[in-house]
Design an enzyme around this catalytic site. Structure first.
Site, PDB file in Angstrom:
ATOM      1  CE1 TYR A  47       0.710   0.021   4.283  1.00 34.96           C
ATOM      2  CE2 TYR A  47      -1.494  -0.525   4.913  1.00 34.96           C
ATOM      3  CZ  TYR A  47      -0.344  -0.157   5.365  1.00 34.96           C
ATOM      4  OH  TYR A  47      -0.146  -0.389   6.648  1.00 34.96           O
ATOM      5  CD  GLU A  48      -0.830   4.807   1.878  1.00 32.31           C
ATOM      6  OE1 GLU A  48      -0.987   5.478   0.841  1.00 32.31           O
ATOM      7  OE2 GLU A  48      -1.638   4.572   2.636  1.00 32.31           O
ATOM      8  N   GLY A  49       1.487   2.961  -2.678  1.00 31.86           N
ATOM      9  CA  GLY A  49       2.363   2.626  -3.761  1.00 31.86           C
ATOM     10  C   GLY A  49       3.232   1.334  -3.597  1.00 31.86           C
TER      11      GLY A  49
END
Lengths: 590, 590
Positions: free
Chosen positions: A433-435
């Site tokens: 997550y978050e890239g």
């Protein structure tokens, strides 16, 4: 059942021996004397050990449930969240104008590590709120700040980030959620958002969703995207809560881990929202949250590994199995403890040297953020360069580290009752997550290396050079400076390869992006260990009552340099093999 | 929902182009012509795709339940197990004297891969039975064989291995389960065994437990251990089933994965058992099962990775996200498929080149077993050397590979519904059971390298040398032979380091054991890829209608050589750093 104790001594070493915070020329740092930081960290450690850690397994086992549209968090989360609020732990580095304590981001990071180690899923409710707070603080109008921030600082209201939709995550240009302008200046938001962490729950009276959506006239792709504040419950002029907004929970996802955090599908059906920041400039505002979130996720990477390591080390000391190959070590016992076996130590040293190195990098990164917050452009550029490394490298290695910790338990590590599986399952999300980490590598190689004409990466190399030069002629430091020099040269060679080949064929650079991210991660941790070793030697030279602590630091660092930095040569060889091996096959040949 | 298709073409390539089975001088191999093996593998693939794969997620979700002492398997397992039995799939390489089909172990391995890829947890019910069958076949009396084997070949009765107790796994010398001799020649077995895979279930009318226990007079440690046959239901003289034996299920463990397989605590309370093999020689008999089980687990390592890879490749081709950095590839779509991105390909190539290399090593290993079964001592020694590598390296890398496959799904990979998490959770156990991978490394470095005066590892080096020499002057093969030579030299240097340092300090060797296991794993796969590339070139030279297939093989191999073999230098550097960095800390410093 796992346990957790905050590594206060290690943190104090970083803050005072390595970063020398109270002497640093950063506003607010002068107040961070040894006594103050110890008091904060010990108190946080107490909350972590007594309140949060015991709920970690509960959260994993029970998960969150959706009943008649209402999300219920696991048993005990509500009381623990109240304790966090009442202790003021949600407001550490927030703006005093809105009820925050105004401490440096560095202190908030150190405390954050402690809470994440104890209970990652629980801490996300507050962590996401902080990201939303930061975005409103940076981009909101004075009215918006006054309306939302005090309640978010106290976590009476929590926050979320709404980016992903079923058909798009990384490629936000594809998003379909629409914002329809209304005469009163508000917008009606319609669309479906997925993977919304802390998307709904029963811990707060309101949730402030920050939602990316397309308003008319913005054009194609990411250019047309704006960011909106969409409260779960509408807020009246006087600050009291009004009607429910038109946002509902479609479902809670069943995930591999972080079960204690509700990951929601949120359906916006003409929900009332207000523009945050400039129209059609939503990506910029979103990145305020995103960059902070990425550092927070990088912190999760090693914080979960720390918790897993603590338990693995204790298990290795306690569990009797086999005899040391060099002769019996525990003659009165039926067998020697696991920790006598070289391969068990190898695994523990891998974990310990990674976690302590990553903590140093994260704390240093946090101090750069504090500098950047006060207008230091060089620090801002450097942390921009380091962010994908902190996020990508630390979560990849943090996961590996948790897997190694689980491995020390043998078959018992695979049984959920022991809690080691949870660390692995929880740590896994941080790589995604978050890239996703591949996106971090792309950001690093495709963007950050070249930012401002490559100024920041050159500054990084200069910093490494200065560090090795500072110890020239110090034989005690050769075990650090020699490998660091070699690794830094390998990183430079990789950068050179990208420059020479990436222009004519961008694939030649991007095929090596993940390897470069790891190569740079090792150089960063090598730099951190060199600094830590120098600080430990200085403490020993100055005379200390705790020489064992500092000698352990040096030995742990020597392990990292001897056993981890050799990975740099492998990454360079992979990078220099270029795009051909990677791109050789037709898509249908896979 | 994941899907699975048996890689019949890849298997046929190995069997016929690489191993040239029908021309091999191994009894039974002459019958393995292309048409026959294709028919078997395609039929197995049909069962796997249609019957087993659809139950994989069901097994994970439902798990096994213990109701009033009875273990229930997940919905559909019973019918599927009947289908396996009726299709004769449980008896492939078993002795025709007891109802088996007498096929080579190699064929049984190839079919085993297909079934494991489709449903690892399900396949364990049969896999464990085969291990118990082998132990009884090798060590049982004629009466025991006649009594148990026919029913085990058909899987009317299944089997288990009972080694672990709560306080001991690896260190079996500590075990406490007792065997008390009775006047009728039987024993009464009392004790608790844990982590018993397929320990109880509703798929068969009887379960034949093979149990390690201590009988009086055997002395301390592993010397006093004997192996016993302890049926769940006692078998009458006429072969009919009699009374329940005194073995009960204490509980089913909640595990990280392989939920479809019941992992049981078994309580033996004076259960009737019969000695298998010689008294106090139980460890030897147990290793018949164990060695087979280790190869089977090594197979699981890449078989689960294969299934994960297939789904990741399909997802990467389908999912539209972002645009290729070299220019739009899918102009009519909103975005390009993931597979255009170099880092996605890097991840897919890592998986593909590992899985195909591991399959080659496993099939070659299986052919060595077939030779060994017919009295070839050199083959027996070589497979003994390779067993810890096949088990340890392939399960470590298989897990990594499954993690990479999951990563390609981004956030969707973390959601249980997609099935990628299950591959990771299932693959994790293979690194642990049948001897944790650290124990494999210890077995390799502490024992197998020196077996018979180092004869087998020298033979391995000669084999590598012969392979590279065979392609001297063939420029097309340089991309294979050069890296293989270099890696083989690094492995020799590691062996030399162990010899020079391990004598005075065994820790110096064992501190590098896991690195050596991985170094040797890469050399093995490098050897396999060299052989595969040579076979592919030969096929292309001979003229083939399917040149794309053979060219893909060569390109995949080139990737492995260019991108994976550089790990060998890292492992050597780690090994050569010796014991000091690993052993530096006092136990309490962790």
């Amino acid at each position: 059942m796992t346990t957790y104790t905050a590594p206060v001594k290690d943190m104090q070493f970083l803050l005072h021996d390595v970063l020398a915070v109270s002497a640093a020329d950063i506003p607010g740092y002068a107040d961070l004397d040894r006594g103050f930081t110890a008091a904060v960290l010990e108190e946080a450690g107490k909350v972590a050990t007594e309140v949060l850690a015991p709920l970690n397994a509960v959260g994993d086992r029970e998960g969150c449930t959706l009943e008649n549209g209402v999300v219920r968090t696991p048993t005990g989360f509500d009381a623990a969240f109240r304790a966090m609020k009442e202790g003021g732990w949600t407001a550490l580095d927030c703006d005093p104008e809105y009820g925050g304590q105004g401490l440096p981001y560095l202190m908030s990071s150190a405390v954050g590590e402690v809470f994440v180690s104890a209970n990652m899923a629980f801490n996300m409710y507050q962590g996401l709120t902080h990201g939303a707070y930061s975005a409103i603080h940076a981009h909101g109008s004075p009215e918006q700040k006054a309306k939302y921030l005090p309640k978010m600082v106290s976590c009476d209201w929590t926050g979320t980030m709404n980016l992903t939709e079923p058909h798009c995550g990384t490629d936000l240009g594809l998003l379909r959620t629409r914002a329809e302008p209304q005469d009163d200046g508000s917008y009606l938001i319609t669309g479906q958002k997925i993977f919304i962490s802390a998307g709904d729950h029963d811990l707060a009276e309101n949730i402030i969703h920050l939602v990316l959506a397309k308003a008319p006239g913005g054009g194609e792709g990411t250019k047309g995207i704006s960011l909106f504040i969409v409260p779960k419950v509408l807020v009246n002029e006087d600050g009291s809560l009004g009607a429910r907004n038109a946002v509902t929970v479609g479902k809670i996802e069943e995930k591999m881990g972080i079960h204690g955090n509700a990951t929601c599908v949120l359906d916006y059906d003409g929900a009332k929202g207000w523009l945050l920041g400039d129209l059609h400039k939503g990506m910029r505002a979103m990145f305020t949250m995103m960059n902070e979130a990425r550092l927070g996720v990088g912190l999760q990477g090693y914080a979960v590994a720390e918790a897993a390591y603590q338990n693995a080390a204790a298990y290795a000391r306690d569990r009797l199995q086999g005899r040391a190959v060099t002769g019996v070590k525990n003659p009165t016992g039926a067998a020697d403890p696991l920790i006598v076996h070289p391969d068990i130590r190898r695994a523990l040293m891998d974990q310990k040297s990674f976690v302590e190195g990553a903590r140093a990098l994260t704390f240093w990164g946090a101090s750069l953020i504090d500098r950047a917050h006060h207008g230091d452009a060089a620090a801002d550029g450097l942390i921009g360069l380091l962010t994908p490394v902190i996020k990508g490298f630390q979560t990849d290695k943090g996961f590996d580290s948790a897997v190694q910790a689980q491995q020390i338990y043998g078959g018992h590590g695979y049984i959920e009752e022991q809690g080691m599986s949870q660390f692995v399952r929880d740590a896994r999300i941080a790589m995604i997550y978050e890239g996703a980490n591949g996106v971090q590598a792309l950001d690093l190689v495709g963007r950050k290396l070249a930012t401002d004409g490559g100024k920041h990466v050159m500054a990084f190399f200069d910093m490494v050079k200065a560090e090795t030069k500072a110890h020239d002629g110090d034989d005690r430091m050769k075990a650090f400076t020699d490998p660091l020099k070699a690794a830094s040269k390998q990183m430079q060679a990789a950068g050179m390869f990208f420059m020479q080949n990436g222009m004519k064929n961008p694939d030649a650079a991007l095929a090596g992006s993940t390897d470069f991210l790891h190569l740079m991660g090792h150089v960063c941790l090598g730099l951190m260990w060199t600094r830590m070793a120098a600080a430990a030697h200085a403490a020993l030279d100055a005379g200390t009552e705790d020489s064992a602590f500092y000698e352990t630091k040096i030995a742990t660092g020597r392990y990292y340099m001897a056993r981890q930095l050799p990975a740099c040569g492998m990454h360079l060889a992979r990078i220099e093999s270029g795009a051909d091996p990677v791109m050789a096959l037709a898509a249908e040949a896979f």
